[in-house]
Design an enzyme around this catalytic site. Structure first.
Site: not given
Ligand SMILES: [Zn+2]
Length: 261
Positions: A128-129, A132, A191
């Site tokens: 997830h990071e 981003h 997100e």
């Molecule tokens: Zn996030």
């Protein structure tokens, strides 16, 4: 004079916008980014130095090896082997957080491990990071901050190397503003996009993307508790997020071939 500066600012902004449309891989979303990848990389390295000066680095080989193993598998799954990836574990059991600076500099605080629990949980957070970072969400947020400041002629100041305005804008844009007392959570679009990319990277790295549901459901329960982990203040979660992840799973599963790992 002020009017002239404003006019020049708008002219500069128009020029930048004309040359600054980027596209996010996999989701194909168009974004406005006013910072070139070289500047972004340099900013990431500056912040990395600052963090390393203050941090207590974790030396526990069991933890360091696990973070590197999972991290490298995700990094390879992104296809961005051109980036100078690096995985650093910070010995801080009280901080439940992880983030990825531009250029693939990933930091994991030991406090997040009680929530990730195993390799699959850790792969959910790291993917997830890293999602981003690959989607350049920090640069996109920094661009929004710059656009908001152009009228006051702060663009030049904000981009001047070593200036306080620049490092402050950077920390806020990349979700590290907590140390300045300013938290700007990623937008909902960003997100969901990081979840989307994260599920694909997990699957390509050989981690079952259905594990992401287990992790986010666990975080949802934590959010209702009395002590909320830092990771959740930047990543608020709710049933909608869980539903969105469920909808993305069939696509992610087409990338999941654990027999190849
Ligand atoms: Zn996030």
């Amino acid at each position: 004079m002020k009017g002239k500066i404003r006019k020049f600012g708008l002219y500069l902004l128009t020029l930048l916008i004309l040359s600054s449309c980027a596209t996010v891989p996999f989701t194909q979303r168009k974004q406005l980014i006013l910072i070139d990848p070289q500047t972004e990389l340099a900013l990431g390295l500056e912040v990395r130095e600052e963090i390393l000066k203050k941090a207590k680095i974790c030396k526990d080989p069991r933890i360091v090896n696990m973070v590197n193993k999972v991290g490298w598998r995700i990094a390879e799954a992104t296809g961005r082997t051109d980036l100078p990836w690096e995985f650093t574990v910070i010995d801080d059991p009280e901080t439940a957080n992880a983030f990825c600076l531009p250029g693939g500099k990933v930091f994991v605080y030991t406090g997040i491990l009680k929530y990730t629990r195993d390799e699959n949980g850790l792969s959910t957070v790291l993917a997830h990071e890293i999602g981003h970072a690959i989607a350049r969400h920090g640069a996109e947020r920094l661009s929004m901050l710059l656009v908001a400041q152009v009228g006051e002629d702060a663009l030049a100041a904000a981009l001047e190397k070593g200036s306080e305005a620049r490092s402050k804008a950077f920390l806020i844009a990349y979700g590290l503003g907590a140390q300045l007392g300013v938290i700007l959570p990623y937008s909902r679009i960003q997100e969901y996009e990081a979840d989307h990319l994260g599920l694909i990277f997990m699957a390509k790295a050989g981690y079952d993307p259905r594990g992401a549901l287990v992790f986010w459901n666990r975080m949802l329960r934590e959010q209702k508790g009395y002590k909320i982990p830092e990771f959740l203040s930047d990543h608020p979660t709710d049933e909608k997020r869980i539903e969105a992840i469920k909808r993305l799973l069939p696509e992610a599963l087409t990338y999941y071939h654990p027999e190849n790992k």
